[in-house]
Design an enzyme around this catalytic site. Structure first.
Site, short mmCIF file in Angstrom:
data_model
loop_
_atom_site.label_atom_id
_atom_site.label_comp_id
_atom_site.label_asym_id
_atom_site.label_seq_id
_atom_site.Cartn_x
_atom_site.Cartn_y
_atom_site.Cartn_z
N ASP A 1 23.96 10.07 5.23
CA ASP A 1 23.52 11.47 5.14
C ASP A 1 23.77 12.22 6.45
O ASP A 1 23.71 11.63 7.53
CB ASP A 1 22.02 11.49 4.79
CG ASP A 1 21.58 12.84 4.23
OD1 ASP A 1 22.46 13.65 3.87
OD2 ASP A 1 20.36 13.08 4.17
N HIS B 1 32.41 16.03 5.49
CA HIS B 1 32.64 14.89 4.60
C HIS B 1 33.89 14.11 5.03
O HIS B 1 33.92 12.88 4.99
CB HIS B 1 32.79 15.36 3.15
CG HIS B 1 31.52 15.95 2.58
ND1 HIS B 1 30.30 15.34 2.70
CD2 HIS B 1 31.30 17.10 1.88
CE1 HIS B 1 29.37 16.08 2.11
NE2 HIS B 1 29.95 17.16 1.61
N LEU C 1 33.89 -9.63 2.52
CA LEU C 1 32.79 -8.67 2.42
C LEU C 1 32.81 -8.06 1.02
O LEU C 1 33.87 -7.73 0.50
CB LEU C 1 32.98 -7.54 3.45
CG LEU C 1 31.95 -6.40 3.39
CD1 LEU C 1 30.65 -6.81 4.08
CD2 LEU C 1 32.48 -5.12 4.04
C1 IPE Z 1 21.71 11.26 -0.72
O1 IPE Z 1 21.83 12.33 0.14
C2 IPE Z 1 23.01 11.05 -1.45
C3 IPE Z 1 24.12 10.53 -0.67
C4 IPE Z 1 24.08 10.20 0.59
C5 IPE Z 1 25.36 10.35 -1.40
P1 IPE Z 1 21.43 13.82 -0.28
O2 IPE Z 1 21.74 14.67 0.89
O3 IPE Z 1 22.08 14.16 -1.56
O4 IPE Z 1 19.87 13.71 -0.53
P2 IPE Z 1 18.73 14.79 -0.37
O5 IPE Z 1 19.13 15.98 -1.20
O6 IPE Z 1 18.65 15.14 1.08
O7 IPE Z 1 17.49 14.12 -0.84
C1 IPE Z 2 25.84 13.22 2.80
O1 IPE Z 2 25.90 14.32 3.60
C2 IPE Z 2 27.02 13.10 1.89
C3 IPE Z 2 26.71 13.35 0.47
C4 IPE Z 2 25.55 13.62 -0.02
C5 IPE Z 2 27.82 13.29 -0.44
P1 IPE Z 2 25.25 15.71 3.18
O2 IPE Z 2 26.33 16.58 2.63
O3 IPE Z 2 24.09 15.52 2.30
O4 IPE Z 2 24.80 16.25 4.59
P2 IPE Z 2 23.57 17.22 4.89
O5 IPE Z 2 22.33 16.50 4.40
O6 IPE Z 2 23.82 18.49 4.15
O7 IPE Z 2 23.59 17.37 6.37
MG MG Z 3 22.10 15.34 2.70
#
Ligand code: IPE
Ligand code: IPE
Ligand code: MG
Length: 240
Positions: free
Chosen positions: A18, A35, A129
């Site tokens: 995240d 990303h 792995l």
């Molecule tokens: C969880 O992160 C999903 C992934 C890392 C793929 P999100 O960013 O979607 O989760 P919330 O919305 O903060 O709970």
């Molecule tokens: C995690 O990064 C990746 C996915 C959920 C696909 P985010 O896109 O959720 O990053 P933040 O939480 O907005 O910083």
């Molecule tokens: Mg996120």
């Protein structure tokens, strides 16, 4: 840094990757650039897991809820996953990584499913792995799908038990995660491996996913090595 004793290593580590969006925002970049940088961190994490002696790694790449994001971001994410498979498959394969997708497959585009099948097939005899990529994944969806699959296999739902459901989770080779790492300073599970993480240890770090490196991974393993897992039981030395 403290050395890692092999008998205190987690067998299976799950990572909630995240913070890509915030990483991009801080730099005034479009979210998809976050990303893209996140995919580099993912490759680093796979290599680190192998060097550190972790045997199974599950990465949360796209949740069942992430479809609600802006269309452009979803398109960018899907494109990156596709691109990453094309670019990294041969290297993963050479390094002995077995890849499996942990996904609600129903409703996914046939071209994605074909690609997943090809990756799984090519890497199926690798043993260094296990890399489980959670895509279109939700812990609740997985439990619902397991109940449906058990019913379809003739299990009487009136007498269903944990073993019968466990036998219908998406990926039977996956051990329950010993350790779940979440980056970016969020303290929640966000629908990741709900069934399997019943007794997992959790490690939270403020590091944003694109900045996560081997030192951070190692720090999580050192922290894990100091934990005392009880699984609900009374420890022998505490018994009266
Ligand atoms: C969880 O992160 C999903 C992934 C890392 C793929 P999100 O960013 O979607 O989760 P919330 O919305 O903060 O709970
Ligand atoms: C995690 O990064 C990746 C996915 C959920 C696909 P985010 O896109 O959720 O990053 P933040 O939480 O907005 O910083
Ligand atoms: Mg996120």
């Amino acid at each position: 840094m403290a050395s890692l004793s092999p008998d205190r290593l987690p067998f299976h580590v799950g990572i909630i990757m995240d913070g890509n969006g915030r990483w991009a925002k801080r730099r005034g970049l479009p979210v998809v650039m976050g990303h893209r940088e996140g995919t580099k961190a993912l490759i680093r994490a796979v290599e680190a897991a192998m060097r550190l002696g972790v045997r199974q790694l599950t990465v949360y790449s796209f949740s069942t809820e992430n479809w609600t994001r802006p269309e452009e971001e979803v398109r960018g994410l899907l494109g990156l996953i596709d691109e990453m498979i094309d670019r990294e498959l041969s290297r993963l394969h050479e390094n002995g990584v077995r890849v499996e997708f942990v996904a609600r497959r129903a409703g996914l585009d046939p071209s994605i499913l074909e690609k997943f099948a090809r990756v799984e097939e090519v890497t199926s005899s690798n043993e260094e792995l296990d890399l489980f990529v959670a895509f279109n994944y939700g812990g609740r969806a997985e439990i619902v799908d397991a109940v449906r699959a058990a019913a379809a296999a003739g299990v009487d739902l009136a007498s269903v038990d944990e073993a019968a459901l466990a036998a219908h989770m998406y990926c039977l080779r996956m051990h329950d995660p010993d350790l779940v790492i979440r980056t970016s300073g969020e303290y929640r599970v966000s629908n990741f491996l709900l069934w399997q993480s019943a007794y997992s240890e959790f490690y939270f770090t403020d590091v944003l996913w694109p900045d996560f490196d081997e030192t951070d991974f190692r720090q999580a393993l050192v922290d894990y090595a100091g934990r005392s897992r009880r699984f609900g039981a009374r420890e022998a030395e505490d018994r009266a």
